[in-house]
Design a protein around this motif. Structure first.
Motif, PDB file in Angstrom:
ATOM      1  N   VAL A   1       4.075  19.851   8.372  1.00 50.42           N
ATOM      2  CA  VAL A   1       4.774  21.133   8.286  1.00 50.42           C
ATOM      3  C   VAL A   1       5.176  21.409   6.837  1.00 50.42           C
ATOM      4  O   VAL A   1       5.027  22.534   6.338  1.00 50.42           O
ATOM      5  N   ALA A   2       5.681  20.386   6.144  1.00 58.48           N
ATOM      6  CA  ALA A   2       6.052  20.552   4.736  1.00 58.48           C
ATOM      7  C   ALA A   2       4.834  20.901   3.894  1.00 58.48           C
ATOM      8  O   ALA A   2       4.911  21.703   2.956  1.00 58.48           O
ATOM      9  N   HIS A   3       3.695  20.302   4.231  1.00 55.63           N
ATOM     10  CA  HIS A   3       2.454  20.603   3.517  1.00 55.63           C
ATOM     11  C   HIS A   3       2.048  22.059   3.738  1.00 55.63           C
ATOM     12  O   HIS A   3       1.614  22.747   2.807  1.00 55.63           O
ATOM     13  N   LEU A   4       2.198  22.549   4.972  1.00 48.23           N
ATOM     14  CA  LEU A   4       1.866  23.943   5.254  1.00 48.23           C
ATOM     15  C   LEU A   4       2.789  24.883   4.494  1.00 48.23           C
ATOM     16  O   LEU A   4       2.360  25.934   3.997  1.00 48.23           O
ATOM     17  N   ARG A   5       4.068  24.524   4.384  1.00 47.84           N
ATOM     18  CA  ARG A   5       5.005  25.325   3.591  1.00 47.84           C
ATOM     19  C   ARG A   5       4.539  25.391   2.141  1.00 47.84           C
ATOM     20  O   ARG A   5       4.577  26.452   1.515  1.00 47.84           O
ATOM     21  N   ALA A   6       4.116  24.258   1.606  1.00 54.53           N
ATOM     22  CA  ALA A   6       3.647  24.237   0.223  1.00 54.53           C
ATOM     23  C   ALA A   6       2.442  25.147   0.050  1.00 54.53           C
ATOM     24  O   ALA A   6       2.332  25.867  -0.952  1.00 54.53           O
TER      25      ALA A   6
ATOM     26  N   ILE B   1      -5.466  20.518  12.053  1.00 56.91           N
ATOM     27  CA  ILE B   1      -4.539  19.384  12.130  1.00 56.91           C
ATOM     28  C   ILE B   1      -3.186  19.821  12.671  1.00 56.91           C
ATOM     29  O   ILE B   1      -2.539  19.094  13.441  1.00 56.91           O
ATOM     30  N   LEU B   2      -2.708  21.022  12.311  1.00 57.99           N
ATOM     31  CA  LEU B   2      -1.412  21.484  12.805  1.00 57.99           C
ATOM     32  C   LEU B   2      -1.458  21.718  14.303  1.00 57.99           C
ATOM     33  O   LEU B   2      -0.531  21.328  15.032  1.00 57.99           O
ATOM     34  N   ARG B   3      -2.509  22.372  14.779  1.00 57.76           N
ATOM     35  CA  ARG B   3      -2.605  22.610  16.220  1.00 57.76           C
ATOM     36  C   ARG B   3      -2.692  21.294  16.979  1.00 57.76           C
ATOM     37  O   ARG B   3      -2.071  21.135  18.038  1.00 57.76           O
ATOM     38  N   MET B   4      -3.463  20.358  16.460  1.00 53.88           N
ATOM     39  CA  MET B   4      -3.571  19.058  17.123  1.00 53.88           C
ATOM     40  C   MET B   4      -2.221  18.344  17.135  1.00 53.88           C
ATOM     41  O   MET B   4      -1.840  17.709  18.123  1.00 53.88           O
ATOM     42  N   THR B   5      -1.459  18.463  16.057  1.00 54.57           N
ATOM     43  CA  THR B   5      -0.170  17.788  15.954  1.00 54.57           C
ATOM     44  C   THR B   5       0.819  18.297  16.986  1.00 54.57           C
ATOM     45  O   THR B   5       1.537  17.503  17.618  1.00 54.57           O
ATOM     46  N   PHE B   6       0.871  19.618  17.192  1.00 48.33           N
ATOM     47  CA  PHE B   6       1.936  20.197  18.016  1.00 48.33           C
ATOM     48  C   PHE B   6       1.480  20.682  19.396  1.00 48.33           C
ATOM     49  O   PHE B   6       2.322  20.876  20.269  1.00 48.33           O
TER      50      PHE B   6
ATOM     51  N   GLU C   1       8.495  24.009  20.373  1.00 51.01           N
ATOM     52  CA  GLU C   1       9.886  23.932  19.924  1.00 51.01           C
ATOM     53  C   GLU C   1      10.014  22.984  18.740  1.00 51.01           C
ATOM     54  O   GLU C   1      10.798  23.231  17.817  1.00 51.01           O
ATOM     55  N   ASP C   2       9.260  21.884  18.755  1.00 47.22           N
ATOM     56  CA  ASP C   2       9.299  20.946  17.632  1.00 47.22           C
ATOM     57  C   ASP C   2       8.880  21.631  16.341  1.00 47.22           C
ATOM     58  O   ASP C   2       9.514  21.447  15.290  1.00 47.22           O
ATOM     59  N   PHE C   3       7.809  22.422  16.396  1.00 46.26           N
ATOM     60  CA  PHE C   3       7.379  23.140  15.200  1.00 46.26           C
ATOM     61  C   PHE C   3       8.444  24.126  14.754  1.00 46.26           C
ATOM     62  O   PHE C   3       8.718  24.242  13.552  1.00 46.26           O
ATOM     63  N   ARG C   4       9.053  24.856  15.699  1.00 47.32           N
ATOM     64  CA  ARG C   4      10.090  25.832  15.334  1.00 47.32           C
ATOM     65  C   ARG C   4      11.216  25.162  14.558  1.00 47.32           C
ATOM     66  O   ARG C   4      11.694  25.687  13.549  1.00 47.32           O
ATOM     67  N   GLN C   5      11.661  24.004  15.018  1.00 43.70           N
ATOM     68  CA  GLN C   5      12.766  23.315  14.353  1.00 43.70           C
ATOM     69  C   GLN C   5      12.358  22.813  12.962  1.00 43.70           C
ATOM     70  O   GLN C   5      13.128  22.934  12.004  1.00 43.70           O
ATOM     71  N   MET C   6      11.160  22.254  12.845  1.00 44.73           N
ATOM     72  CA  MET C   6      10.716  21.732  11.548  1.00 44.73           C
ATOM     73  C   MET C   6      10.423  22.859  10.565  1.00 44.73           C
ATOM     74  O   MET C   6      10.737  22.755   9.373  1.00 44.73           O
TER      75      MET C   6
ATOM     76  N   VAL D   1      -0.287  33.638   8.771  1.00 41.78           N
ATOM     77  CA  VAL D   1       0.664  34.282   9.681  1.00 41.78           C
ATOM     78  C   VAL D   1       0.273  34.030  11.128  1.00 41.78           C
ATOM     79  O   VAL D   1       1.115  33.712  11.979  1.00 41.78           O
ATOM     80  N   GLU D   2      -1.012  34.143  11.432  1.00 41.48           N
ATOM     81  CA  GLU D   2      -1.493  33.921  12.798  1.00 41.48           C
ATOM     82  C   GLU D   2      -1.237  32.489  13.250  1.00 41.48           C
ATOM     83  O   GLU D   2      -0.765  32.254  14.370  1.00 41.48           O
ATOM     84  N   LEU D   3      -1.515  31.517  12.377  1.00 36.86           N
ATOM     85  CA  LEU D   3      -1.308  30.109  12.730  1.00 36.86           C
ATOM     86  C   LEU D   3       0.173  29.820  12.952  1.00 36.86           C
ATOM     87  O   LEU D   3       0.549  29.188  13.956  1.00 36.86           O
ATOM     88  N   VAL D   4       1.020  30.265  12.040  1.00 44.47           N
ATOM     89  CA  VAL D   4       2.450  30.002  12.160  1.00 44.47           C
ATOM     90  C   VAL D   4       3.015  30.664  13.417  1.00 44.47           C
ATOM     91  O   VAL D   4       3.780  30.036  14.162  1.00 44.47           O
ATOM     92  N   ASN D   5       2.648  31.899  13.676  1.00 40.66           N
ATOM     93  CA  ASN D   5       3.158  32.586  14.860  1.00 40.66           C
ATOM     94  C   ASN D   5       2.719  31.893  16.147  1.00 40.66           C
ATOM     95  O   ASN D   5       3.491  31.788  17.117  1.00 40.66           O
ATOM     96  N   GLU D   6       1.483  31.424  16.166  1.00 45.11           N
ATOM     97  CA  GLU D   6       0.990  30.693  17.339  1.00 45.11           C
ATOM     98  C   GLU D   6       1.826  29.440  17.588  1.00 45.11           C
ATOM     99  O   GLU D   6       2.239  29.162  18.728  1.00 45.11           O
ATOM    100  N   LEU D   7       2.104  28.688  16.529  1.00 45.58           N
ATOM    101  CA  LEU D   7       2.853  27.439  16.682  1.00 45.58           C
ATOM    102  C   LEU D   7       4.330  27.706  16.971  1.00 45.58           C
ATOM    103  O   LEU D   7       4.956  26.967  17.741  1.00 45.58           O
ATOM    104  N   LEU D   8       4.894  28.741  16.378  1.00 48.25           N
ATOM    105  CA  LEU D   8       6.281  29.098  16.675  1.00 48.25           C
ATOM    106  C   LEU D   8       6.452  29.455  18.144  1.00 48.25           C
ATOM    107  O   LEU D   8       7.466  29.118  18.768  1.00 48.25           O
ATOM    108  N   HIS D   9       5.466  30.123  18.694  1.00 51.09           N
ATOM    109  CA  HIS D   9       5.539  30.535  20.095  1.00 51.09           C
ATOM    110  C   HIS D   9       5.328  29.353  21.043  1.00 51.09           C
ATOM    111  O   HIS D   9       5.948  29.289  22.115  1.00 51.09           O
TER     112      HIS D   9
END
Length: 275
Positions: free
Chosen positions: A178-183, A153-158, A205-210, A194-202
């Motif tokens: 994003v808040a759910h992933l933080r939880a 769902i995160l990859r599809m979102t961003f 930009e929307d994911f990086r800010q959120m 770590v792999e998922l977050v790093n992929e989306l951070l890279h």
């Protein structure tokens, strides 16, 4: 290197204003937004040096009383406060056991699969803590036909541009995910997280800010406004349930108001793809 606990404390401190905690603005210039370390320390009843060590990752065993005080000062909700405690209690050993058990944890029970197949009038799917889609029914297939990254769902979102056409309230939905992933990250998901977050951070930009806001909450009952190319506008409410016997799995069900145009739109979508 700053710990995840320290990163969380620093981010939430910078998002908390002096007005929220009842301090009086004296007109002095602030180099960073939000509260200063000494202000948080004073309000939480700890020394500034101790709070600095927490943010820098040099203090690894804060008491529950200190964590509760920090949660109060930083105006953390119940889920964010639990996340703070989880970060403080996380260990490397727990991460290793989670990696070992992941394949077993992601196996969907046959009874749940039969339940999904039986709901041909309601989009439904099962996800894990990282929002990997473990199973879904035919109506979800119809909703997401032609989209990429439907396995998560995160990859599809961003990473899927067309999802913003489908989700009319994309920004609200994205922030919620994003808040759910933080939880989820507070309970530890090892290298997969770590792999998922790093992929989306890279990649986004929307994911990086959120992600940088460190919001923490989970939605179990929320409204989605959708626009599907074949059925037009529709509104659904999704409910999320913990799967009995698999606490890391969530069953998500989308429902329209009975007798509404949205329910009729779902029926049309089901009929189109049944043909």
């Amino acid at each position: 290197m700053r710990s995840r606990l320290g990163q969380f404390l620093r981010a939430r401190r910078q998002l908390t204003t002096i007005d929220q905690v009842g301090l009086v603005y004296t007109g002095d210039r602030r180099k960073t937004p939000g509260l200063r370390r000494e202000e948080v320390a004073m309000l939480a009843g700890v020394s500034c040096d101790y709070h600095t060590r927490l943010e820098q990752g040099r203090e690894v065993n804060p008491s529950d009383q200190v964590l509760d005080a920090l949660a109060r000062v930083l105006h953390l909700g119940p889920e964010a406060a639990r996340h703070l405690h989880d970060l403080a209690r996380s260990t490397c050993d727990r991460g290793r056991s989670e990696r070992t058990d992941r394949a077993h944890m992601d196996r969907v029970h046959p009874d749940v699969l039969r339940l999904l197949d039986g709901w041909d009038d309601k989009p439904a799917f099962v996800i894990n803590q990282l929002m990997d889609v473990l199973a879904q029914n035919s109506l979800i297939d119809a909703f997401h036909e032609g989209l990429k990254h439907t396995d998560n769902i995160l990859r599809m979102t961003f990473l899927e541009p067309r999802i913003r056409e489908l989700w009319v309230n994309w920004d609200e939905q994205a922030r919620s995910r994003v808040a759910h992933l933080r939880a989820s990250s507070g309970t530890g998901s090892g290298p997969a997280l770590v792999e998922l977050v790093n992929e989306l951070l890279h990649a986004s930009e929307d994911f990086r800010q959120m992600w940088a806001k460190y919001d923490v909450w989970t939605d179990t009952d929320c409204v989605m406004h959708l626009h599907h190319a074949e059925t037009g506008d529709l509104t659904v409410r999704y409910q999320t349930f913990i799967v009995e016997g698999a606490p890391s799995q969530r069953l998500v069900v989308l429902q329209a108001e009975p007798g509404s145009p949205s329910e009729q739109a779902l029926a049309r979508l089901r009929a189109i793809h049944a043909r």
